[in-house]
Scaffold this active site. Structure first.
Site, PDB file in Angstrom:
ATOM      1  N   ARG A 354       0.668  -1.217  -0.012  1.00 19.15           N
ATOM      2  CA  ARG A 354       0.005  -0.046   0.179  1.00 19.15           C
ATOM      3  C   ARG A 354       0.732   1.160  -0.177  1.00 19.15           C
ATOM      4  O   ARG A 354       0.596   2.399  -0.645  1.00 19.15           O
ATOM      5  CB  ARG A 354      -0.932  -0.005   1.276  1.00 19.15           C
ATOM      6  CG  ARG A 354      -1.747   1.242   1.381  1.00 19.15           C
ATOM      7  CD  ARG A 354      -2.900   1.114   2.415  1.00 19.15           C
ATOM      8  NE  ARG A 354      -3.612   2.305   2.764  1.00 19.15           N
ATOM      9  CZ  ARG A 354      -3.323   3.244   3.681  1.00 19.15           C
ATOM     10  NH1 ARG A 354      -2.302   3.196   4.363  1.00 19.15           N
ATOM     11  NH2 ARG A 354      -4.164   4.395   3.630  1.00 19.15           N
ATOM     12  N   HIS A 509     -26.186 -21.066   5.869  1.00 17.57           N
ATOM     13  CA  HIS A 509     -25.681 -22.441   5.832  1.00 17.57           C
ATOM     14  C   HIS A 509     -26.643 -22.975   4.903  1.00 17.57           C
ATOM     15  O   HIS A 509     -26.556 -24.552   4.256  1.00 17.57           O
ATOM     16  CB  HIS A 509     -26.111 -23.239   7.227  1.00 17.57           C
ATOM     17  CG  HIS A 509     -25.084 -24.259   7.587  1.00 17.57           C
ATOM     18  ND1 HIS A 509     -24.416 -25.244   6.356  1.00 17.57           N
ATOM     19  CD2 HIS A 509     -24.221 -24.448   8.587  1.00 17.57           C
ATOM     20  CE1 HIS A 509     -23.817 -25.909   6.904  1.00 17.57           C
ATOM     21  NE2 HIS A 509     -23.468 -25.673   8.251  1.00 17.57           N
ATOM     22  N   ASP A 513     -21.615 -24.372   2.945  1.00 18.04           N
ATOM     23  CA  ASP A 513     -21.295 -25.241   3.952  1.00 18.04           C
ATOM     24  C   ASP A 513     -19.933 -24.747   4.600  1.00 18.04           C
ATOM     25  O   ASP A 513     -19.471 -23.877   4.139  1.00 18.04           O
ATOM     26  CB  ASP A 513     -21.178 -26.642   3.470  1.00 18.04           C
ATOM     27  CG  ASP A 513     -22.570 -27.183   3.176  1.00 18.04           C
ATOM     28  OD1 ASP A 513     -23.534 -26.754   3.579  1.00 18.04           O
ATOM     29  OD2 ASP A 513     -22.145 -28.079   2.041  1.00 18.04           O
TER      30      ASP A 513
END
Length: 536
Positions: A354, A509, A513
């Site tokens: 950066r 969910h 998963d």
């Protein structure tokens, strides 16, 4: 269709009620469970709950007015519905008929009382009508058993009506001598529920007679003077000690006790309750004598500091933005089965990169811009995270639009960086600054906040190291970005000073998963720790 609500019977001996206060007005929307009014019975002032929903179209009994049980109290229906037939001549006829029925009931009860003599001090309690449509009730639980001592204000049982399960309060004191309706049994309104009286009293005649006698004629005919003398004697015998109830916790008191205390200007915190679990009941207020302040001139005064100040609160109407945030996040939190995964990222290379990038004239890139770019590239490698759930399908997006949460004065907005994976770091930085500025100045267009497939929320600038975000539906996941922290780390077997940042991925969910979420974070970690890979 309009629903007529009649004056309910809120106690076993209630024949008429007084509307102490209306909490809803004609024209108000009413939901099931809202409190319609406070109704004063012969025993207490109680809140009366609505079991219907709609608009309050008519009030038949005004505040302060008294009316018999089962007379027209209110009408709830659809806004603008014609209820003239319900409140025309029928209302007066219903009221007259109700008064007639009450008188007939009193005559019937008195006649029955003559046939069955009730021992002195015994009270017959019948199944109460706890809602306006209740015809019978089921005893869900007995709180008291036969042989238990009860005080005025104690809860006797939980009774299930046609609308709710409600606590039934005792208005007498004595011993439970008989229970007429066992747990789980159902009985009509006004049938024998229980008998309370002096311990050892013979109530077999009442039980054999069906419990129809409601009071002892001899007690009804007793001169008023005797009652007053008895009351004076009770006060003398039960002179309370000067105890207080000012522990600072919740004060338990029956509604009637609260009302009497308010009328007499008595502070409930100064009253010692004699009911169940220290509950303050009617007799505690009636027998209350303010404790005299002792004068001890011989002892030096003790300076006690008591904090004093004005208690003040203010209600601020919810803005449309706050309502939208509450609705959206509430739907997300309570509909999506979410889970969160956290990973710690080494930021040394990102900080060095950066610095090099920002050394270029007219170029400014933030750490958040680097995270957004890394997320877009990780989503390309893990398309399962770039999805939305519907009841019938899982939507896989081929485009990647990353939303960036921005705090504004009234709440939170999520501007969307379209096709984020196709933009460079400096382009992402410029887009984020432009959209964030529009959001804070309330000039952002609705199109700039629609269509996100993934969201990033960053609280690192506030020093927050780790947190979980609520998924911005219909997205399947949201990334929470914490602060960069300088701390000891292990590199090449040596403890050195390093800079780390925690990232938390919250996933739906139903579409993502645990293993998929973990693999996404691993890829994201690789991109952030090695910014040069995002340029490949």
């Amino acid at each position: 269709m309009a629903t007529v609500i009649n004056m309910p019977r809120l106690s076993d001996t209630m024949e008429e009620g007084v509307v102490a206060k209306w909490l809803k007005s004609v024209g108000d929307k009413v939901e099931e469970g809202d409190i319609l009014a406070e109704i004063e019975t012969d025993k207490a002032t109680m809140e009366f709950e609505s079991f219907h929903e709609g608009t309050l179209l008519y009030i038949g009994i005004q505040e302060g007015e008294t009316s018999p049980v089962d007379t027209l109290l209110a009408i709830i229906g659809e806004e603008g519905e014609d209820i003239s037939t319900l409140i025309g001549g029928n209302a007066k006829a219903e009221k007259t008929e109700a008064i007639k029925e009450v008188k007939e009931e009193v005559v019937t009860e008195t006649t029955a009382a003559v046939g069955v003599e009730i021992p002195k001090g015994v009270q017959v309690i019948t199944m109460p009508r706890l809602s306006d449509t209740m015809t019978d009730g089921t005893v869900a639980t007995w709180i008291k058993k036969v042989g238990d001592k009860v005080e005025e204000g104690d809860i006797l049982a939980e009774i299930e009506t046609d609308k709710a399960t409600m606590e039934f309060e005792c208005f007498y004191e004595g011993t439970i001598l008989y229970i007429g309706v066992q747990e789980g049994e159902t009985a009509p309104v006004d049938s024998l529920l229980t008998i309370i009286g002096p311990e050892g009293a013979d109530v077999s005649s009442i039980i054999n007679g069906g419990g129809t006698a409601a009071a002892n004629p001899a007690e009804k005919a007793a001169p008023a003077e005797n009652k007053e003398e008895k009351k004076v004697e009770a006060v003398v015998e039960t002179t309370p000690t000067a105890t207080t109830n000012n522990s600072g916790g919740r004060i338990f008191a029956s509604p009637l006790a609260k009302k009497i205390a308010s009328d007499k200007g008595i502070n409930l915190a100064d009253v010692n309750g004699s009911g169940e679990n220290g509950r303050i009941i009617k007799k505690d207020i009636e027998n209350f004598t303010p404790a005299a302040k002792p004068v001890e001139a011989a002892k030096p005064a003790t300076n006690t500091f008591v904090a004093a100040g004005e208690e003040k609160s203010e209600e601020v109407k919810n803005s449309q933005m706050r309502k939208a945030i509450a609705k959206s996040l509430g739907n997300s939190k309570f509909s999506a089965p979410d889970f969160s995964l956290t990973i710690e990222v080494d930021m040394d290379n990102a900080m060095a990169s950066r610095s090099i990038i920002n050394a270029i004239p007219d170029t400014k890139v933030s750490f958040n811009d680097m995270v957004v770019k890394a997320c877009a590239m990780a989503l390309k490698k893990h398309p399962q995270v770039n999805t939305s759930w519907t009841e019938t399908n899982t939507v896989y997006y081929s485009h990647i639009h990353v939303g960036v949460a921005v705090a504004v004065e009234d709440g939170l907005l999520v501007p969307v960086i379209k096709h984020t994976d196709q933009l460079g770091l400096s382009q992402i930085g410029a887009a984020v600054r432009d959209l964030a500025g529009k959001a804070r100045n309330k000039k952002i267009a609705p199109a700039d906040m629609q269509g996100s497939t993934f969201t990033v929320s960053n609280l690192g600038m506030f020093g927050i190291e780790n947190f979980n975000s609520i998924i911005n539906q219909p997205n399947s996941a949201i990334l929470s970005v914490g602060a960069i922290v300088e701390k000891p780390v292990v590199k090449n077997g040596q403890i050195v000073v390093g800079n780390t940042m925690k990232l938390t991925l919250t996933c739906d969910h139903r579409t993502v998963d645990g293993a998929v979420g973990a693999q996404f974070l691993q890829t994201l970690k690789t991109f952030i720790e090695n910014p040069v890979t995002m340029l490949a």
